[in-house]
Design an enzyme around this catalytic site. Structure first.
Site, mmCIF file in Angstrom:
data_model
loop_
_atom_site.group_PDB
_atom_site.id
_atom_site.type_symbol
_atom_site.label_atom_id
_atom_site.label_comp_id
_atom_site.label_asym_id
_atom_site.label_seq_id
_atom_site.Cartn_x
_atom_site.Cartn_y
_atom_site.Cartn_z
ATOM 1 N N GLU A 125 1.816 4.199 17.263
ATOM 2 C CA GLU A 125 1.644 4.269 18.719
ATOM 3 C C GLU A 125 0.328 3.642 19.137
ATOM 4 O O GLU A 125 -0.749 4.028 18.675
ATOM 5 C CB GLU A 125 1.677 5.720 19.182
ATOM 6 N N GLU A 156 0.067 13.930 17.310
ATOM 7 C CA GLU A 156 -1.348 14.167 17.605
ATOM 8 C C GLU A 156 -1.678 15.653 17.472
ATOM 9 O O GLU A 156 -2.218 16.289 18.391
ATOM 10 C CB GLU A 156 -1.697 13.613 18.988
#
Length: 439
Positions: free
Chosen positions: A263, A164
Site C-alpha cells: 500500500e 497497520e
C-alpha cells in the site's frame, strides 16, 4: 469487496474485509490505510548535477517481479461495475477475468461483535479483539477464503488478518475501520490463521503485518519468534514513510521471504513523489510487487483519477496516472529486477523475450544520460521510448522511436521533471549469465 459470515455458510459481505489485486496492469492502481492531508516526504535528488553515464548490470539481481496492484476499497464501492474503469485499471468482466493472478484477502478490523468495545474504528493503543475471539477471527477469514474457492470461481493466493496493527490512530471516534494489535497478539493471530487455513486445505499463504512504515515493519518482524516467521509466507509493508525509514534493513531482516509494498499513496497529483518513492523501493526495499492506494478519489491528488463526489463522474486523469504507466506498462510479471547503475534508473529484464526495460527520472535539471549495456552478451535493438512530464501541460506517455544504438550504448537528453521509459529489444545475456539463470 468480499463479505461473509464466518459460521454456517459464509455469504454476507462486510465492508471491512477487503480484496487486494496484484496483476498485469495495463496502467496503475491501489490499497487501504489512513488518509493523509499531505504527501509523504519525498527526496527529489538527481543522481548527478550534469550529464552522466550509467552502466546496467544484469549480474546484480533483486528478485522476480510479481506484479502491480490495487485494492477494491472505497472507490470500487461506487465504481466497481464500470467496465471502462476496469479496462483502465486492469488488463481487459471482473478483475480476475482481466488477468489478476494474485488476489489477497485482508481485514481492516475484526467483526464488531468480536471487539471489546464493539467499535470497528478501534480502541486506541489497546488491543480491541477479545481474547476469546482470536480463533474466531482467524476462522472467519479462512472460511471466506474457502468460500471463494468453492463457490465464487477464484482462489485467494494470500490472506492478511491485520492492517497497520501497531498504529495508535485506530480510535472509537475515527471514520475508518481499524484495530490495534500488540506484537504478541499479532503473532497469535498469524499462527492461528495458518492453522485454520491448513484445516481447510487452503494453499494461500499468510501475509503479515502491513505496518504503516518500513521501520515499524522492522520492529514488528523482530518481535516474532521463529515459528511465527515460518508461518508467514509473505511480508507486507506500507510505503507511508516516504523517503524516510530503512528500506534496506527491512529487506535484510526478512531475507528469504517474499516482500511486497502492499500500500502506497500520496497527495501529489503530479506523480513526482510517486516516482521518487517507487525508485527508492526498487533500489533499497527490493519488493517484488507494489500497490497504489486509491485508483479514483475525489481529492485533487490522491487518486490516479479524480471524480466529482456529488455526481460520481470522472473529471480527469491526474498526471501520476501516466507516471505510473511509465513503470507498470513495461515492468511486467516474470521480469528480473536488475541494477540500473544509479539511484534514478530502474532496470528490468525478460530473458525469454530478450527485452530490457529502463525507467529513468530526471528531477531538477536538464541532462544527457548515456546508458552502457556492455555487460550484456548481445544488444541489437531497436529501442522505443515513452515520456511523461510532471508539469501541467507537459507530455503524457508520448511514444517515440528516435533512439540510436551504437556499440551496446545509447544516450538520451532529459528535460527537468521528466520520467522516461526505454524498451530495448534483442538483448541477450552472456553465456555465463545464462548458466547462472538455469542453475
Amino acid at each position: 469487496l468480499a463479505q461473509a459470515h464466518f459460521q454456517a455458510q459464509a455469504r454476507a459481505v462486510l465492508t471491512h474485509i477487503m480484496l487486494r489485486l496484484f496483476l498485469f496492469l495495463i496502467v496503475p492502481f491501489a490499497l487501504a490505510g489512513p488518509r493523509y492531508s499531505s504527501s509523504p516526504p519525498a527526496v527529489f535528488l538527481d543522481a548527478f548535477d550534469g550529464d552522466y553515464n550509467t552502466t546496467v548490470s544484469p549480474g546484480t539481481k533483486w528478485g522476480t517481479w510479481e506484479g502491480w496492484g490495487i485494492s477494491l476499497c472505497w472507490w470500487a464501492n461506487v465504481f466497481g461495475e464500470y467496465d471502462d474503469l476496469a479496462d483502465l485499471a486492469f488488463s481487459r468482466n471482473t478483475a480476475h477475468a482481466r488477468g489478476a493472478n494474485h488476489l489477497e484477502l485482508f481485514s481492516n478490523s475484526p467483526m464488531w461483535w468480536m471487539l471489546y468495545n464493539h467499535n470497528p474504528s478501534g480502541r486506541g493503543l489497546s488491543d480491541n479483539l477479545q481474547s476469546w475471539n482470536y480463533g474466531n477471527h482467524s476462522l472467519y477469514l479462512a472460511t471466506i477464503a474457502a468460500r471463494a474457492q468453492e463457490h465464487w470461481g477464484f482462489e485467494f493466493t494470500s490472506v492478511e488478518p491485520l492492517n497497520e496493527p501497531i498504529a495508535d490512530w485506530w480510535k472509537p471516534e475515527g471514520t475508518q475501520e481499524g484495530c490495534h494489535f500488540d506484537h504478541s497478539t499479532q503473532a497469535m493471530i498469524l499462527n492461528r490463521l495458518r492453522s485454520e487455513m491448513d484445516k481447510l486445505d487452503l494453499d494461500a499463504v499468510v501475509s503479515g503485518s502491513d505496518e504503516n512504515t518500513y521501520d515499524e515493519g522492522r520492529a514488528t518482524w523482530a518481535s516474532f519468534d521463529e515459528t511465527t516467521k515460518s508461518n508467514i509466507g509473505k511480508v507486507n509493508v506500507h510505503g507511508y514513510q516516504g523517503a524516510e525509514g530503512r528500506r534496506d534493513l527491512l529487506y535484510q531482516d526478512v531475507a528469504g521471504k517474499r516482500l511486497w509494498n502492499s500500500e502506497y499513496g500520496d497527495g501529489d497529483g503530479s506523480g513526482k513523489s510517486l516516482a521518487s518513492n517507487l525508485n527508492l523501493d526498487f533500489r533499497l526495499l527490493h519488493n517484488t510487487a507494489w500497490c497504489y492506494w486509491q485508483f479514483a478519489d475525489e481529492s485533487d491528488g490522491w487518486g490516479l483519477l479524480k471524480f466529482d463526489s456529488s455526481s460520481f463522474k470522472i473529471q480527469q486523469a491526474n498526471t501520476k496516472y501516466w507516471v505510473l504507466a511509465q513503470y507498470a506498462r513495461h515492468i511486467r510479471p516474470g521480469m528480473m529486477i536488475i541494477d540500473g547503475g544509479e539511484s534514478n534508473t530502474i532496470a528490468a529484464y525478460d530473458p525469454s523475450e530478450h527485452l530490457l526495460v529502463l525507467v529513468t527520472t530526471s528531477y531538477d535539471s536538464n541532462k544527457s544520460v548515456t546508458y552502457d549495456l556492455s555487460q550484456f552478451g548481445e544488444v541489437r535493438g531497436p529501442i522505443t521510448q515513452w515520456t511523461t512530464n510532471f508539469a501541467d501541460g507537459g507530455e503524457r506517455y508520448v511514444e517515440r522511436k528516435d533512439v540510436a544504438l551504437a556499440d551496446k550504448a545509447f544516450a538520451s537528453t532529459f528535460t527537468a521533471d521528466t520520467v522516461r521509459t526505454f524498451e530495448v529489444q534483442n538483448v541477450k545475456l552472456t553465456s555465463s549469465m545464462l548458466v547462472e539463470l538455469v542453475v
